[in-house]
Design a protein around this motif. Structure first.
Motif, PDB file in Angstrom:
ATOM      1  N   ASP A   3     -42.517 -17.075  36.269  1.00  0.00           N
ATOM      2  CA  ASP A   3     -43.138 -16.442  35.109  1.00  0.00           C
ATOM      3  C   ASP A   3     -43.556 -17.501  34.092  1.00  0.00           C
ATOM      4  O   ASP A   3     -43.230 -18.675  34.214  1.00  0.00           O
ATOM      5  CB  ASP A   3     -42.221 -15.376  34.510  1.00  0.00           C
ATOM      6  CG  ASP A   3     -40.987 -15.939  33.827  1.00  0.00           C
ATOM      7  OD1 ASP A   3     -40.821 -17.168  33.808  1.00  0.00           O
ATOM      8  OD2 ASP A   3     -40.187 -15.151  33.312  1.00  0.00           O
ATOM      9  N   LYS A   4     -44.305 -17.077  33.107  1.00  0.00           N
ATOM     10  CA  LYS A   4     -44.879 -18.002  32.129  1.00  0.00           C
ATOM     11  C   LYS A   4     -43.819 -18.770  31.352  1.00  0.00           C
ATOM     12  O   LYS A   4     -43.977 -19.951  31.084  1.00  0.00           O
ATOM     13  CB  LYS A   4     -45.797 -17.259  31.162  1.00  0.00           C
ATOM     14  CG  LYS A   4     -47.114 -16.871  31.755  1.00  0.00           C
ATOM     15  CD  LYS A   4     -48.002 -16.240  30.710  1.00  0.00           C
ATOM     16  CE  LYS A   4     -49.319 -15.816  31.292  1.00  0.00           C
ATOM     17  NZ  LYS A   4     -50.212 -15.258  30.286  1.00  0.00           N
ATOM     18  N   LYS A   5     -42.746 -18.099  30.963  1.00  0.00           N
ATOM     19  CA  LYS A   5     -41.697 -18.768  30.185  1.00  0.00           C
ATOM     20  C   LYS A   5     -41.049 -19.887  30.989  1.00  0.00           C
ATOM     21  O   LYS A   5     -40.815 -20.974  30.474  1.00  0.00           O
ATOM     22  CB  LYS A   5     -40.631 -17.763  29.737  1.00  0.00           C
ATOM     23  CG  LYS A   5     -41.072 -16.874  28.606  1.00  0.00           C
ATOM     24  CD  LYS A   5     -39.944 -15.981  28.150  1.00  0.00           C
ATOM     25  CE  LYS A   5     -40.416 -15.051  27.039  1.00  0.00           C
ATOM     26  NZ  LYS A   5     -39.339 -14.203  26.548  1.00  0.00           N
ATOM     27  N   GLU A   6     -40.765 -19.622  32.268  1.00  0.00           N
ATOM     28  CA  GLU A   6     -40.169 -20.653  33.120  1.00  0.00           C
ATOM     29  C   GLU A   6     -41.120 -21.825  33.309  1.00  0.00           C
ATOM     30  O   GLU A   6     -40.713 -22.977  33.271  1.00  0.00           O
ATOM     31  CB  GLU A   6     -39.786 -20.061  34.480  1.00  0.00           C
ATOM     32  CG  GLU A   6     -38.600 -19.141  34.439  1.00  0.00           C
ATOM     33  CD  GLU A   6     -38.309 -18.525  35.796  1.00  0.00           C
ATOM     34  OE1 GLU A   6     -38.892 -18.951  36.806  1.00  0.00           O
ATOM     35  OE2 GLU A   6     -37.481 -17.606  35.838  1.00  0.00           O
ATOM     36  N   LYS A   8     -43.523 -22.770  31.332  1.00  0.00           N
ATOM     37  CA  LYS A   8     -43.663 -23.473  30.057  1.00  0.00           C
ATOM     38  C   LYS A   8     -42.466 -24.384  29.794  1.00  0.00           C
ATOM     39  O   LYS A   8     -42.631 -25.543  29.398  1.00  0.00           O
ATOM     40  CB  LYS A   8     -43.816 -22.459  28.919  1.00  0.00           C
ATOM     41  CG  LYS A   8     -44.295 -23.028  27.625  1.00  0.00           C
ATOM     42  CD  LYS A   8     -44.544 -21.890  26.636  1.00  0.00           C
ATOM     43  CE  LYS A   8     -45.194 -22.362  25.395  1.00  0.00           C
ATOM     44  NZ  LYS A   8     -45.479 -21.285  24.446  1.00  0.00           N
ATOM     45  N   SER A   9     -41.270 -23.885  30.045  1.00  0.00           N
ATOM     46  CA  SER A   9     -40.083 -24.709  29.810  1.00  0.00           C
ATOM     47  C   SER A   9     -40.010 -25.849  30.825  1.00  0.00           C
ATOM     48  O   SER A   9     -39.601 -26.960  30.485  1.00  0.00           O
ATOM     49  CB  SER A   9     -38.813 -23.870  29.839  1.00  0.00           C
ATOM     50  OG  SER A   9     -38.574 -23.356  31.124  1.00  0.00           O
ATOM     51  N   TYR A  11     -42.574 -27.386  32.113  1.00  0.00           N
ATOM     52  CA  TYR A  11     -43.563 -28.356  31.654  1.00  0.00           C
ATOM     53  C   TYR A  11     -43.005 -29.191  30.507  1.00  0.00           C
ATOM     54  O   TYR A  11     -43.166 -30.408  30.479  1.00  0.00           O
ATOM     55  CB  TYR A  11     -44.845 -27.650  31.215  1.00  0.00           C
ATOM     56  CG  TYR A  11     -45.856 -28.593  30.620  1.00  0.00           C
ATOM     57  CD1 TYR A  11     -46.611 -29.432  31.431  1.00  0.00           C
ATOM     58  CD2 TYR A  11     -46.035 -28.683  29.244  1.00  0.00           C
ATOM     59  CE1 TYR A  11     -47.522 -30.314  30.888  1.00  0.00           C
ATOM     60  CE2 TYR A  11     -46.941 -29.564  28.689  1.00  0.00           C
ATOM     61  CZ  TYR A  11     -47.689 -30.374  29.521  1.00  0.00           C
ATOM     62  OH  TYR A  11     -48.589 -31.250  28.984  1.00  0.00           O
ATOM     63  N   LYS A  12     -42.343 -28.550  29.569  1.00  0.00           N
ATOM     64  CA  LYS A  12     -41.797 -29.259  28.416  1.00  0.00           C
ATOM     65  C   LYS A  12     -40.702 -30.238  28.832  1.00  0.00           C
ATOM     66  O   LYS A  12     -40.522 -31.273  28.192  1.00  0.00           O
ATOM     67  CB  LYS A  12     -41.260 -28.272  27.377  1.00  0.00           C
ATOM     68  CG  LYS A  12     -42.359 -27.564  26.619  1.00  0.00           C
ATOM     69  CD  LYS A  12     -41.795 -26.637  25.570  1.00  0.00           C
ATOM     70  CE  LYS A  12     -42.905 -25.956  24.799  1.00  0.00           C
ATOM     71  NZ  LYS A  12     -42.407 -25.078  23.748  1.00  0.00           N
TER      72      LYS A  12
END
Length: 103
Positions: A3-6, A8-9, A11-12
């Motif tokens: 999912d997007k949250k995973e 995004k994290s 990537y960070k």
């Protein structure tokens, strides 16, 4: 599927690698030295630009119409966790100046 949250994290948390790169004219061996705050992104953009002729750096755009270029990675630098993006770019600019003096 992630999912997007995973995503995004992830990537960070990934390591940020920047570099001093050179766009080398394969006919004349002239080099245009630049910085790449996101090395992977610059490599991808350069490969896309070579295939399509769109998106080449302005400094080599005219010459690339008649000559082949390659992307050389002169020196890589990993972004420190505590560094801001601006500080990271300044470090890369300093490295670029060192490479320009060597050339």
């Amino acid at each position: 599927m992630i999912d997007k949250k995973e995503a995004k994290s992830a990537y960070k948390l990934s390591k940020k690698i920047g570099a001093v790169v050179a766009y080398k004219n394969l006919e004349t061996n002239e080099r245009y030295i630049d910085i790449a705050p996101d090395l992977a992104g610059v490599k991808n953009r350069f490969e896309f630009a070579k295939k399509t002729g769109i998106g080449l750096p302005y400094a080599i755009e005219k010459a690339a119409k008649t000559a082949d270029f390659e992307l050389e990675v002169l020196e890589e630098l990993e972004k420190d966790e505590l560094q801001t993006t601006k500080e990271f770019k300044e470090d890369l600019k300093t490295l670029k100046e060192i490479w320009l003096e060597k050339s």
